[in-house]
Motif scaffolding. Structure first.
Motif, short mmCIF file in Angstrom:
data_model
loop_
_atom_site.label_atom_id
_atom_site.label_comp_id
_atom_site.label_asym_id
_atom_site.label_seq_id
_atom_site.Cartn_x
_atom_site.Cartn_y
_atom_site.Cartn_z
N GLU A 128 0.83 -1.21 0.00
CA GLU A 128 0.00 0.00 0.00
C GLU A 128 0.86 1.26 0.00
O GLU A 128 0.53 2.26 -0.63
N PHE A 129 1.96 1.21 0.74
CA PHE A 129 2.86 2.36 0.78
C PHE A 129 3.52 2.57 -0.58
O PHE A 129 3.62 3.70 -1.07
N VAL A 130 3.97 1.49 -1.20
CA VAL A 130 4.57 1.60 -2.52
C VAL A 130 3.58 2.17 -3.52
O VAL A 130 3.93 3.02 -4.37
N GLN A 131 2.31 1.76 -3.42
CA GLN A 131 1.30 2.28 -4.34
C GLN A 131 1.10 3.77 -4.13
O GLN A 131 0.95 4.53 -5.10
N ASP A 132 1.10 4.22 -2.88
CA ASP A 132 1.00 5.66 -2.62
C ASP A 132 2.18 6.40 -3.23
O ASP A 132 2.02 7.47 -3.83
N ARG A 134 3.88 5.57 -5.81
CA ARG A 134 3.72 5.60 -7.26
C ARG A 134 2.61 6.55 -7.69
O ARG A 134 2.74 7.26 -8.69
N ASP A 135 1.52 6.58 -6.93
CA ASP A 135 0.43 7.49 -7.28
C ASP A 135 0.88 8.94 -7.20
O ASP A 135 0.47 9.78 -8.03
N ILE A 136 1.72 9.27 -6.23
CA ILE A 136 2.16 10.65 -6.06
C ILE A 136 3.10 11.06 -7.20
O ILE A 136 3.31 12.25 -7.44
N GLN A 137 3.62 10.11 -7.94
CA GLN A 137 4.43 10.43 -9.12
C GLN A 137 3.57 10.65 -10.36
O GLN A 137 4.11 10.96 -11.44
N ASP A 138 2.27 10.48 -10.24
CA ASP A 138 1.32 10.62 -11.34
C ASP A 138 0.60 11.96 -11.18
O ASP A 138 -0.07 12.17 -10.17
N ARG A 180 9.44 13.79 -7.16
CA ARG A 180 10.86 13.45 -6.99
C ARG A 180 11.06 12.68 -5.69
O ARG A 180 11.77 11.66 -5.66
N SER A 181 10.50 13.16 -4.60
CA SER A 181 10.70 12.51 -3.31
C SER A 181 10.21 11.07 -3.34
O SER A 181 10.89 10.16 -2.85
N CYS A 182 9.05 10.84 -3.93
CA CYS A 182 8.50 9.48 -3.94
C CYS A 182 9.28 8.56 -4.85
O CYS A 182 9.43 7.36 -4.57
N TYR A 189 14.19 1.92 -1.41
CA TYR A 189 13.73 0.63 -0.91
C TYR A 189 14.04 -0.49 -1.90
O TYR A 189 14.39 -1.61 -1.51
N ALA A 190 13.91 -0.19 -3.20
CA ALA A 190 14.22 -1.21 -4.20
C ALA A 190 15.71 -1.56 -4.18
O ALA A 190 16.10 -2.71 -4.41
#
Length: 267
Positions: A128-132, A134-138, A180-182, A189-190
């Protein structure tokens, strides 16, 4: 705040207190020095305290080029060199921890005898955190994704200082900096898997304290205690609280723990 231009990048900072070991306070992404307003006077009683804003996070929000933890660490080290600081304890919040570990890794234990990280997600990033992130990069989804993080960080409370920090201070950063931050956080993490693995990979180990209130995940504290038992240089300490911001929610407790840690690594 004063400003030094380091390799073309304006870096805002201030210095409070004149005696005692030097603490260098740096925030997470899309935050600035105001995150430390409540702990600054407490720490400055017995320390020289330097607050430094990341590039693009001070009065000048634009940046010439992309950047991440490597550049952030370089900026802090150049600032310390310019100010003549030969020994200091870096204190970071949230995902400013990635840059903190870069600073710590680049400098010797004689210059950085230990580090403090505050409320940094120590385990692998959950889906869920990873999805957030990624969404913030959209550009179509970023505001909704950011709001989910804000709600999580607020922890169901109505803490006025935390709400102001989220709604007035963090929300003042634009899409480009949030994206950028996300991206940087997702990549970290990757690359490393978790902050615990990043800390374990330091070329020269030294004491690291993790002071945290969130998240309230099952076994989160136990994982850190287990890691500490195998790596005695790691010192986790839960601060009672509901939010992601113990510097605002529990400043006296946090300042006391930072001072105790700084004394333990001092000479």
């Amino acid at each position: 705040m004063e400003t030094l231009v380091l390799d073309g990048n304006p870096i805002d900072y201030d210095v409070t207190g004149t005696t005692g070991p030097t603490l260098v306070l740096v925030s997470g992404w899309c935050q600035d020095h105001r995150l430390f307003d409540h702990v600054l006077p407490l720490l400055a009683e017995n320390h020289r305290v330097i607050r430094a804003d990341w590039r693009g996070h001070g009065a000048v929000r634009s940046v010439e080029a992309d950047f991440g933890p490597a550049e952030q660490a370089a900026d802090v080290i150049k600032l310390m060199d310019a100010l003549g600081v030969d020994r200091f304890v870096p204190v970071s919040t949230s995902h400013g921890g990635w840059a903190n570990m870069e600073i710590t890794d680049r400098l010797s234990p004689e210059r950085v005898p230990g580090s403090v990280v505050i409320d940094w997600i120590m385990v692998e990033a959950w889906p869920e955190f990873v999805q957030d992130l990624r969404d913030i990069q959209d550009p179509e989804l970023w505001l909704a994704g950011r709001q989910r993080l804000f709600d999580f960080w607020l922890g169901g409370t109505a803490h006025p200082a935390v709400a102001r920090h989220l709604d007035d201070e963090m929300a003042s950063f634009d899409f480009d900096m949030w994206a950028r931050s996300c991206r940087v956080i997702e990549n970290a993490y990757a690359t490393w898997g978790s902050p615990l693995r990043r800390m374990a990979a330091l070329k020269v180990q030294r004491p690291i304290a993790h002071l945290f209130s969130q998240p309230s995940l099952p076994d989160y504290e136990a994982v850190q205690r287990e890691f500490a038992s195998a790596n005695p240089w790691f010192r986790p300490h839960r601060i009672p609280g509901q939010t992601h911001f113990p510097t605002l929610e529990s400043p006296a407790v946090l300042a006391g723990l930072v001072e105790k840690f700084a004394a333990s690594v001092g000479r």
